[in-house]
Design an enzyme around this catalytic site. Structure first.
Site, short mmCIF file in Angstrom:
data_model
loop_
_atom_site.label_atom_id
_atom_site.label_comp_id
_atom_site.label_asym_id
_atom_site.label_seq_id
_atom_site.Cartn_x
_atom_site.Cartn_y
_atom_site.Cartn_z
CG ASP A 238 -2.15 0.77 1.15
OD1 ASP A 238 -2.29 1.54 0.19
OD2 ASP A 238 -3.01 0.64 2.05
CG MET A 239 2.62 5.05 -1.72
SD MET A 239 2.02 6.32 -2.82
CE MET A 239 3.41 7.41 -2.88
CG ASP B 125 -9.50 2.55 -0.21
OD1 ASP B 125 -9.10 1.39 -0.38
OD2 ASP B 125 -8.85 3.41 0.40
C1 DGJ Z 1 -5.83 1.92 1.82
C2 DGJ Z 1 -6.22 0.66 1.13
O1 DGJ Z 1 -6.76 0.93 -0.11
C3 DGJ Z 1 -7.20 -0.11 2.01
O2 DGJ Z 1 -7.65 -1.25 1.33
C4 DGJ Z 1 -6.54 -0.45 3.30
O3 DGJ Z 1 -5.49 -1.34 3.07
C5 DGJ Z 1 -6.04 0.81 3.99
N1 DGJ Z 1 -5.23 1.61 3.10
C6 DGJ Z 1 -5.25 0.46 5.21
O4 DGJ Z 1 -4.66 1.55 5.78
#
Ligand code: DGJ
Length: 727
Positions: free
Chosen positions: A477-478, A547
């Site tokens: 993730d970032m 998301d």
């Molecule tokens: C952003 C991601 O898109 C989510 O799925 C999740 O992993 C969160 N970060 C966690 O902080």
């Protein structure tokens, strides 16, 4: 011959199966653009340059050289000599002067395609592609520029990139180095791009191209939620199935500029490359800079053909993962189920119920490390929080495996929390400008990945976690953009290199991860879909799309994403209702059908589902196994867009040999007093006979007259229809 060089006429023709790209040397020195479009057999096309029209070339009419430079079609235009359209290259020399003038020196043709150092790039064998290198020189700077064109004949794709070498005695500064430029006559072009926001990524937008410049860009240090490194110029009549499309897509995950400009003479210049904002690169004598790759696709059969060209090209020549052609394990991710509030017991409860329903992998998301119980600490402290995961990671993984499931883990290696042991030990590891407070975003800072010791330090911690247990999958993730750009290890005249050096550090780390753990399934992610780009696909066969997991919001997000990228790469999950992003309630079946157009998985607390919902999970798992090979490997056709018609969305996947297809239909909004809809299908063989919903059809009937889709009561209803050839 894929590449034909006519040394006498100084013309190069690059042929793919259906397209031709022409380059000509003008006035024995300038590398000019001749043509890009449908395949041409006739090599005699120099007249397209209008060399006999005023202002004539400098050798004939030196007094109007400026006017010539400002209208000639160029392959790689530069700043400072008279072309006032947007340039692709801008050099500032050691004395501070900004100009360069590249003259043609020669060429080389090779079979195959050389890699681009440190960068993701498409690849191909000697049989797949040929590469043309055009060498140019600026005598004043001692600068050599190599324009690289690789021709993938069967794929109908041309890729471009550029090497800039300092062969002089003084350093100089590259202030702009784009990767591709296309000069054409206008055809009432419209600009088509992908725009969005967090949880609303890659929505398609189309607009007229007027005089002046229209661009899509990011200088956030990532390809971004908001604008996408893709640009298509389309003719007004272009639809999914008809009309012309000129498309560029950037194989890079950082800052970018994609621009179309209509000039005073009704010519259009299309450009793509690293965004010049915040970019300067000092090139010492003997050094070379490599610009990332741009992929060019031309279609005269509408957007659908462009889409399928990109999909095949990325599946055959970009994504390297051994999982590309494999069914990925159906995963359940605990993020929307628990957020930060979980322990090993809760995870095992989820895993237990999930395994009983046929789900194959548990992914432990954010919150398992350091003392992270919220998003405000511990990034960088990559060791397991044993207060939460009692007994440690290995015990948890082994218990999950006992349930017959694999285990995956979330990481965010590029970041550092101000509240972390890592930051207390190495405050200089964060990207920062001395004397200024670092801008926080999600309460975190960004690591200075331009420094090898930072890349190595963080990588070793992450690798130790992966080695400590049987981990099959990593979600990388970032979660923030780059700001306050400064590295304590770069001298003042190299601070402008940080954005790109950061990206090179990210790529280096991912390359190392894949080399050390060749069986690992890697999924990239960036606060949802801020780094769903071709650069990332070189490292991971799948990327978390957004998301926003609401099935209806996902229609536009997945439509825009699948415009370019293979559906096998789209991370898509079923989540709970009311949906956490929009509060919408949709049928469980629809959520499943929409998520099938992707990697497929779950993102909910499965222990809280009703028995009816659990039964539906079982059915969805069955469907996934039944259809994933087809969805992953087939041809994608867009039939209708809810974004355009306001009522329904529809797409199809057709097996390459046309023996089988799957039709998806979502009735987004019900209509009063509505009749059934005759939906015309695509991609089938008109001559073959097919069976769909127990009725026999000739292919041509389904293509021309359509299949009947009944109007249903209620919004958000989905329908999945399998179409099979009757042997
Ligand atoms: C952003 C991601 O898109 C989510 O799925 C999740 O992993 C969160 N970060 C966690 O902080």
């Amino acid at each position: 011959m894929k590449i034909a060089a006519d040394e006498k006429k100084k013309v190069f023709l690059l042929h793919t199966k259906n397209t031709t790209y022409g380059i000509a040397i003008i006035d024995d020195r300038y590398v000019g653009h001749l043509y890009y479009g449908r395949y041409l057999e006739d090599a005699d096309i120099r007249y397209l340059l209008r060399e006999d029209e005023g202002p004539r070339t400098p050798s004939v009419n030196l007094r109007e050289k400026g006017a010539f430079l400002d209208c000639a079609p160029m392959e790689y235009p530069e700043t400072g000599m008279g072309d006032y359209r947007e340039s692709a290259l801008c050099i500032r020399d050691a004395r501070g002067f900004r100009a360069s003038e590249l003259f043609y020196e020669g060429y080389e043709i090779l079979n195959g395609k050389p890699g681009l150092e440190g960068l993701p790039a498409s690849w191909g064998s000697r049989e797949d592609c040929m590469t043309l290198k055009i060498f140019c020189r600026d005598e004043v700077l001692g600068m050599k520029v190599t324009l690289l064109y690789s021709v993938f004949e069967e794929s109908d794709v041309i890729t471009r990139s550029v090497l800039v070498e300092n062969q002089g005695k003084e350093p100089f500064y590259i202030e702009k180095v784009l990767s591709a430029c296309l000069d054409m006559d206008d055809r009432d072009f419209q600009v088509l791009g992908l725009f969005g926001s967090w949880a609303r990524e890659r929505h398609i937008q189309r607009m007229d191209l007027g005089y002046g410049r229209q661009n899509l860009a990011s200088f956030k240090g990532e390809s971004s939620h908001q604008e996408h490194p893709f640009l298509a110029l389309v003719t007004p009549e272009t639809t999914q199935d008809t009309g012309e499309v000129y498309a560029m897509n950037f194989v890079y995950s950082g800052n970018f500029l994609a621009q179309a400009e209509k000039s005073q003479f009704d010519s259009v210049r299309m450009l793509m490359g690293i965004h010049p904002e915040g970019f300067t690169w000092k090139l010492e004598p003997g050094a070379c800079f490599t610009a990332p790759e741009t992929v060019l696709v031309y279609s005269d059969q509408g957007l659908g053909h462009m889409t399928r060209t990109f999909h095949d090209f990325y599946r055959n020549h970009l994504i390297r993962s051994p999982y590309l052609h494999k069914k990925r394990p159906i995963l359940i991710n605990n993020w929307e189920a628990t957020y930060f509030d979980f322990d090993e017991k809760k995870l095992l409860e989820i895993a237990k119920d999930a395994s009983e329903l046929g789900i194959e992998m548990l992914v432990m998301d954010d919150g398992w490390f350091g003392k992270r119980n919220l998003d405000d600490s511990s990034l960088g402290d990559w060791y397991v929080n044993e207060e939460k995961i009692k007994g440690g990671l290995n015990a948890l993984v082994e218990n999950v495996k006992k349930l017959g499931m694999k285990f995956g883990i979330w990481i965010e290696p590029e970041m550092i929390s101000p509240d972390s042991e890592l930051y207390r030990q190495h405050p200089d590891w964060a990207i920062q400008i001395p004397g200024r407070s670092i801008t926080q975003s999600r309460a975190q800072y960004v690591l200075d990945l331009s420094r090898d010791e930072v890349v190595d330090g963080v990588y070793e911690k992450i690798a130790a976690v992966i080695r400590s247990a049987d981990i099959s999958y990593v979600k990388w993730d970032m979660n923030r953009q780059l700001t306050t750009m400064g590295s304590c290890c770069l001298p003042g005249d190299r601070q402008g290199e940080l954005y790109h050096r950061y990206m090179l550090g990210v790529y280096k780390m991912q390359e190392r991860l894949l080399a050390d753990f060749p069986d690992l399934l890697l999924e990239n992610c960036s606060g949802g879909g801020a780094r769903f780009d071709a650069g990332m696909l070189y490292y991971s066969p799948q990327i978390w799309c957004s998301d926003d997991t609401d099935a209806i919001e996902r229609l536009a997000i997945q439509e825009g994403t699948a415009l370019l990228y293979p559906v096998s790469a789209m991370g898509a999950h079923v989540s709970v209702c009311p949906n956490h992003s929009v509060g919408r309630v949709t049928p469980f079946e629809t959520r499943g059908d929409v998520a099938l157009l992707g990697t497929f998985g779950y993102e909910l607390d499965i222990t809280k589902l009703s028995p009816e919902e659990k039964a539906l999970v079982k059915e969805q798992v069955k469907k996934y196994h039944q259809y994933n090979d087809l969805i992953r490997e087939g041809d994608y056709y867009r039939l209708a867009s809810y974004r355009e018609n306001g009522y329904y969305d529809s797409w199809m996947i057709v097996e390459k040999d046309k023996s089988r297809a799957l039709l998806f239909y979502v009735q987004v909004r019900a209509r009063a007093n509505a009749k059934s809809r005759m939906l015309r299908l695509k991609g089938l063989d008109p001559q073959r006979r097919y069976l769909a919903e127990e009725k026999e059809y000739q292919g041509n009937t389904l293509l021309q007259a359509g299949i009947r889709i009944p109007a249903e009561m209620g919004d958000f209803r989905s329908r999945l229809v399998e179409i099979r050839e009757i042997p």
